[in-house]
Enzyme design. Structure first.
Site, PDB file in Angstrom:
ATOM      1  N   VAL A  36      53.296 -25.344  30.852  1.00 56.12           N
ATOM      2  CA  VAL A  36      53.857 -26.356  29.894  1.00 56.12           C
ATOM      3  C   VAL A  36      54.259 -25.559  28.609  1.00 56.12           C
ATOM      4  CG1 VAL A  36      52.523 -28.545  30.283  1.00 56.12           C
ATOM      5  CG2 VAL A  36      51.839 -26.826  28.838  1.00 56.12           C
ATOM      6  N   ASP A  37      54.397 -24.139  29.097  1.00 51.77           N
ATOM      7  CA  ASP A  37      54.699 -23.132  27.964  1.00 51.77           C
ATOM      8  C   ASP A  37      56.248 -22.678  27.803  1.00 51.77           C
ATOM      9  OD1 ASP A  37      55.188 -21.163  30.069  1.00 51.77           O
ATOM     10  OD2 ASP A  37      53.308 -20.774  30.111  1.00 51.77           O
ATOM     11  N   HIS A  40      54.624 -30.512  34.804  1.00 49.45           N
ATOM     12  CA  HIS A  40      53.688 -31.076  33.841  1.00 49.45           C
ATOM     13  C   HIS A  40      54.309 -31.316  32.461  1.00 49.45           C
ATOM     14  CE1 HIS A  40      50.319 -29.608  36.768  1.00 49.45           C
ATOM     15  NE2 HIS A  40      50.701 -30.829  37.036  1.00 49.45           N
ATOM     16  N   CYS A  80      57.228 -40.556  21.677  1.00 44.63           N
ATOM     17  CA  CYS A  80      56.634 -41.505  21.163  1.00 44.63           C
ATOM     18  C   CYS A  80      56.382 -42.718  22.324  1.00 44.63           C
ATOM     19  CB  CYS A  80      57.598 -42.256  20.001  1.00 44.63           C
ATOM     20  SG  CYS A  80      56.929 -43.723  19.116  1.00 44.63           S
ATOM     21  N   CYS A 131      58.513 -46.122  21.018  1.00 43.32           N
ATOM     22  CA  CYS A 131      59.744 -46.152  21.257  1.00 43.32           C
ATOM     23  C   CYS A 131      60.333 -45.254  22.022  1.00 43.32           C
ATOM     24  CB  CYS A 131      60.529 -46.012  19.679  1.00 43.32           C
ATOM     25  SG  CYS A 131      60.397 -44.256  19.269  1.00 43.32           S
ATOM     26  N   SER A 190      45.553 -21.454  41.292  1.00 51.28           N
ATOM     27  CA  SER A 190      44.448 -21.806  42.188  1.00 51.28           C
ATOM     28  C   SER A 190      44.746 -22.821  42.749  1.00 51.28           C
ATOM     29  CB  SER A 190      43.357 -21.933  41.138  1.00 51.28           C
ATOM     30  OG  SER A 190      43.521 -22.961  40.239  1.00 51.28           O
TER      31      SER A 190
END
Length: 288
Positions: free
Chosen positions: A115-116, A131, A139, A142, A232
């Site tokens: 997620v970087d 991911h 949000c 909304c 892994s």
């Protein structure tokens, strides 16, 4: 399928040690599936280390985050503390080598469990972020999506002086904090509707969007091989693509320091540092 060289570290990166991986990539159109191990050389710690077992602390679950304000306060306090360190991370040699291999046609697509955003930063804009990404927030009321940098400015205004030097970054982009610090943290609501903000990532206990999974299946089905880098494969979200490839008799290579859950499905298993290994593989393939 029995993987070659599955049980012992390969030692120094050599051309001979990379022959199997280079041979697989020579067929072109490989799909890369990357995990946290690819980003450790950028200063982002991985989840389980060389043994595949280490994990400090319990990750926030979706049910916990949505179930109470105290959990959200704890998450955002730790995440706000770790964000400057996370945001400063830059692509390493491994990310850059993957992009060179993509440009040369040896890699056709990239799926990442990370997620970087470092694949994007290295130029691989077409990366499927399985991911999600910590650089965005959504949000839950909304559904507006906004930048994490914008939220960081708002949290800083609400919690001036909160950050302390010496924070230690954790794999999820947060940092460990004592409970007394967490208790006083003020959480920012959605700027549009006042609703609950959540990082635009898939938490534990939350499903990867079905259309995203289907897109990844399509990429694997069309690939010439699947190359796993730095994962892994402990969680099913990544392992399912290895299983899919194996069922279709698609060659699978795994390059990871430490054992993985997919080792018995791999045709090739290398225990090597990813930056040097991928850089050398790209050189051997003339992708530099």
């Amino acid at each position: 399928m029995e993987a070659s060289d599955a049980n012992a570290p390969e030692g120094p990166v050599t051309s001979a040690g990379l022959a199997g991986l280079v041979g697989m990539l020579e067929r072109r159109d490989a799909v890369v599936l990357s995990g946290a191990g690819l980003s450790t050389e950028s200063g982002i710690p991985d989840y389980r280390g060389a043994t595949g077992l280490r994990r400090t602390g319990t990750p926030m679950t979706y049910q916990e985050f949505t179930g109470g304000e105290a959990a959200r306060r704890r998450y955002w306090a730790r995440s706000h503390t770790g964000w400057p360190l996370f945001a400063r991370a830059r692509p390493n040699a491994g990310h850059r080598a993957v992009e060179l291999l993509r440009r040369s046609g040896h890699v056709g697509a990239v799926i990442t469990q990370n997620v970087d955003g470092l694949h994007h930063a290295a130029g691989t804009r077409e990366t499927v972020e399985l991911h999600g990404g910590l650089d965005r927030v959504v949000c839950l009321d909304c559904r507006r999506t906004s930048s994490r940098s914008e939220l960081d400015r708002r949290l800083e205004e609400l919690n001036r002086g909160f950050r302390r030097p010496g924070a230690v970054l954790r794999p999820d982009g947060d940092a460990q904090l004592p409970q007394e610090q967490v208790d006083g943290f003020r959480v920012a609501p959605c700027a549009d509707c006042g609703g609950v903000l959540k990082p635009d990532v898939v938490f534990f206990g939350e499903n990867v969007p079905a259309d995203r999974v289907e897109r990844c299946y399509e990429l694997v089905d069309a690939a010439g091989s699947l190359v796993v880098l730095g994962s892994s494969l402990t969680v099913l979200s990544g392992l399912r693509f290895v299983r899919r490839a194996a069922r279709a008799r698609l060659p699978v290579a795994i390059v990871n320091q430490g054992p993985t859950r997919g080792d018995d499905l791999a045709a090739l298993r290398l225990d090597l540092p990813l930056g040097p290994a991928l850089t050398e593989a790209a050189r051997l393939l003339g992708a530099g």
